[in-house]
Design a protein around this motif. Structure first.
Motif, short mmCIF file in Angstrom:
data_model
loop_
_atom_site.label_atom_id
_atom_site.label_comp_id
_atom_site.label_asym_id
_atom_site.label_seq_id
_atom_site.Cartn_x
_atom_site.Cartn_y
_atom_site.Cartn_z
N LEU A 13 47.76 -62.39 -55.02
CA LEU A 13 48.67 -63.70 -55.43
C LEU A 13 48.76 -63.97 -56.86
O LEU A 13 49.59 -64.82 -57.11
N LYS A 14 48.04 -63.34 -57.52
CA LYS A 14 48.21 -63.14 -59.32
C LYS A 14 49.69 -62.54 -59.26
O LYS A 14 50.37 -62.74 -60.52
N GLY A 15 49.81 -61.45 -58.65
CA GLY A 15 51.25 -60.71 -58.77
C GLY A 15 51.26 -59.91 -59.97
O GLY A 15 52.41 -59.35 -60.51
N THR A 16 49.95 -59.38 -60.28
CA THR A 16 49.86 -58.38 -61.54
C THR A 16 48.83 -57.41 -61.14
O THR A 16 48.08 -57.54 -60.17
N VAL A 17 49.09 -56.30 -61.87
CA VAL A 17 47.64 -55.46 -61.90
C VAL A 17 47.28 -55.49 -63.36
O VAL A 17 47.69 -55.79 -64.21
N ASP A 18 45.92 -55.90 -63.27
CA ASP A 18 44.98 -56.16 -64.39
C ASP A 18 44.12 -55.00 -64.90
O ASP A 18 43.61 -54.28 -64.02
N GLN A 19 43.94 -54.80 -66.21
CA GLN A 19 43.07 -53.70 -66.65
C GLN A 19 41.60 -54.27 -67.15
O GLN A 19 41.86 -55.48 -67.72
N PHE A 20 40.74 -53.69 -67.20
CA PHE A 20 39.44 -54.07 -67.63
C PHE A 20 38.78 -52.56 -68.37
O PHE A 20 39.09 -51.42 -67.98
N ASP A 21 38.02 -53.18 -69.43
CA ASP A 21 37.28 -51.97 -70.01
C ASP A 21 35.97 -51.64 -68.97
O ASP A 21 35.60 -52.68 -68.32
N PHE A 22 35.61 -50.25 -68.90
CA PHE A 22 35.05 -50.06 -67.58
C PHE A 22 33.64 -49.23 -68.24
O PHE A 22 34.05 -48.10 -68.94
N ASP A 23 32.43 -49.68 -67.90
CA ASP A 23 31.32 -48.86 -68.28
C ASP A 23 30.80 -48.37 -66.88
O ASP A 23 30.13 -48.93 -66.27
N ILE A 24 30.95 -47.10 -66.91
CA ILE A 24 30.54 -46.57 -65.66
C ILE A 24 29.09 -46.35 -65.44
O ILE A 24 28.45 -46.31 -64.35
N TRP B 155 48.09 -55.90 -66.93
CA TRP B 155 48.71 -54.59 -67.28
C TRP B 155 49.97 -54.36 -66.91
O TRP B 155 51.05 -53.79 -67.67
N PHE B 156 50.56 -54.87 -65.52
CA PHE B 156 51.70 -54.93 -65.27
C PHE B 156 52.08 -56.08 -64.29
O PHE B 156 51.17 -56.44 -63.47
N THR B 157 53.27 -56.53 -64.44
CA THR B 157 53.79 -57.79 -63.92
C THR B 157 55.26 -57.34 -63.04
O THR B 157 55.95 -57.13 -63.53
N LEU B 158 54.93 -57.74 -61.71
CA LEU B 158 56.05 -57.45 -60.76
C LEU B 158 57.29 -58.30 -61.17
O LEU B 158 58.38 -57.76 -61.36
N GLN B 159 57.03 -59.40 -61.43
CA GLN B 159 58.13 -60.56 -61.65
C GLN B 159 58.82 -60.20 -62.73
O GLN B 159 60.00 -60.37 -62.92
N LYS B 160 58.42 -59.53 -63.87
CA LYS B 160 59.26 -59.18 -65.02
C LYS B 160 60.19 -58.33 -64.71
O LYS B 160 61.35 -58.41 -65.48
N LEU B 161 60.02 -57.64 -63.67
CA LEU B 161 61.13 -56.50 -63.38
C LEU B 161 61.72 -56.97 -62.09
O LEU B 161 62.61 -56.19 -61.69
N SER B 162 61.55 -58.26 -61.71
CA SER B 162 62.21 -58.69 -60.48
C SER B 162 61.96 -57.90 -59.48
O SER B 162 62.98 -57.71 -58.42
N ILE B 163 60.77 -57.68 -59.18
CA ILE B 163 60.40 -56.64 -57.99
C ILE B 163 59.96 -57.76 -56.89
O ILE B 163 59.16 -58.28 -57.15
N PRO B 164 60.38 -57.39 -55.64
CA PRO B 164 60.07 -58.33 -54.58
C PRO B 164 58.88 -58.01 -54.10
O PRO B 164 58.50 -56.92 -54.09
N GLY B 165 58.13 -59.06 -53.63
CA GLY B 165 56.90 -58.66 -52.79
C GLY B 165 55.76 -59.07 -53.58
O GLY B 165 55.76 -59.29 -54.86
N ILE B 166 54.52 -58.57 -53.37
CA ILE B 166 53.12 -58.90 -53.87
C ILE B 166 52.52 -57.52 -54.02
O ILE B 166 52.60 -56.56 -53.13
N PRO B 167 51.89 -57.11 -55.11
CA PRO B 167 51.07 -55.82 -55.28
C PRO B 167 49.87 -55.95 -54.26
O PRO B 167 49.26 -57.13 -53.95
#
Length: 308
Positions: free
Chosen positions: A178-189, A200-212
């Motif tokens: 529902l945020k409509g984005t792909v988010d990036q985190f620093d990851f300590d495995i 990291w990536f926003t669907l709405q910025k490219l007018s992509i319909p639907g939700i990730p």
């Protein structure tokens, strides 16, 4: 040019694809039908087993334990036993319950995946049953490892979905639909922690319909994102933010998740749903099918099993 084949049918809400190299099979679930499934490309057979009265949202093999899997049973994480052929499973052990269950009886685990160390990352949310769009941010992204401790890593999640890990760049990607984005985190495995969240990536910025929705990562570090309500899978640059590299159109509108599989990990499996939304009837067998996409020019990473 990529080629698309329909390899399984008749899911209401297909989700959680996981390719298991040991059995050369794709495991996935039908959340609404309360089943776990196994598709074996060599035979073309699809096996189904019921976990009713519970809902399962993912199924991941347990390393070193034949026919045992970690899965969700509503708001619980559990170990189940299934031979991959019969129509019933056995609950071996219930491991823990989602903390957000204290906030609502509508809490459920959703998407989950193991990192390369075998640690399980599982999202849970409290979905509004009458209007999904009004779902409150009461969910969390948890980890559960061989110490048997459930830890909240990311809070204030509405709809917990796709996960992907890049060990080389020490990054994790996560989707709150529902945020409509792909988010990036620093990851300590090593520590099993994430920090420094950013979009990291926003669907709405490219007018992509639907939700990730669900997501996977390829061997080049690029992300493959299922778009629910958008009838497509996006190939997103994993090294440059807000960059779309390719789009694969899927016949079904409700695309739920993706996973690379096959002997060379160069086949992209795509799960879909056939849920009636706003009185729009799903079209069978197109909706609710699992699709195999070949010829993408990309390869995935081995699916990590759960280490308990």
């Amino acid at each position: 040019m990529s080629k698309l084949d329909r390899v399984a049918e008749n899911c209401v809400l297909g989700e959680g694809p996981h390719w298991d190299a040991a059995t050369q099979a794709l495991y996935f679930v039908d959340i609404v039908e309360k089943t776990i499934l196994k598709y074996t490309p060599e035979t073309g057979k699809v096996a189904r087993a019921s976990v009713a009265p519970h809902q399962s949202s993912f199924v991941v093999p347990i390393e070193g334990k034949k026919d045992q899997f970690v899965t969700s049973l509503d708001d619980h994480l559990a170990i189940i036993s299934w031979d991959g052929e019969s129509d019933k499973v056995t609950v071996v052990e219930k491991l823990c319950i989602a903390s957000c269950s204290d906030k609502s009886s509508n809490s459920n685990f959703n998407d989950a995946k193991c990192d390369s160390s075998g640690r399980l990352w599982a999202g849970a949310h409290v979905m509004d049953p009458l209007n999904i769009a009004k779902t409150e941010p009461l969910g969390s992204l948890y980890t559960f490892d061989n110490k048997r401790q459930l830890k909240s890593q990311v809070d204030n999640i509405k709809i917990a979905n796709g996960l992907a890990f890049n060990d080389k760049t020490k990054k994790m990607f996560h989707i709150d639909s529902l945020k409509g984005t792909v988010d990036q985190f620093d990851f300590d495995i090593t520590a099993g922690t994430v920090s420094n969240r950013k979009v990291w990536f926003t669907l709405q910025k490219l007018s992509i319909p639907g939700i990730p929705d669900g997501m996977t990562i390829d061997s080049d570090g690029n992300l493959w994102v299922a778009v629910f309500g958008g009838g497509r899978v996006l190939k997103v640059d994993g090294s440059k933010s807000e960059t779309l590299l390719d789009t694969i159109d899927i016949p079904a509108e409700q695309v739920t998740s993706v996973a690379f599989g096959g002997k060379n990990l160069d086949e992209l499996y795509v799960t879909t749903a056939a849920v009636e939304i706003q009185n729009k009837k799903p079209v069978r067998p197109v909706d609710g099918a699992v699709y195999k996409v070949t010829g993408t020019g990309s390869k995935g990473l081995p699916g990590a099993s759960f280490k308990l």
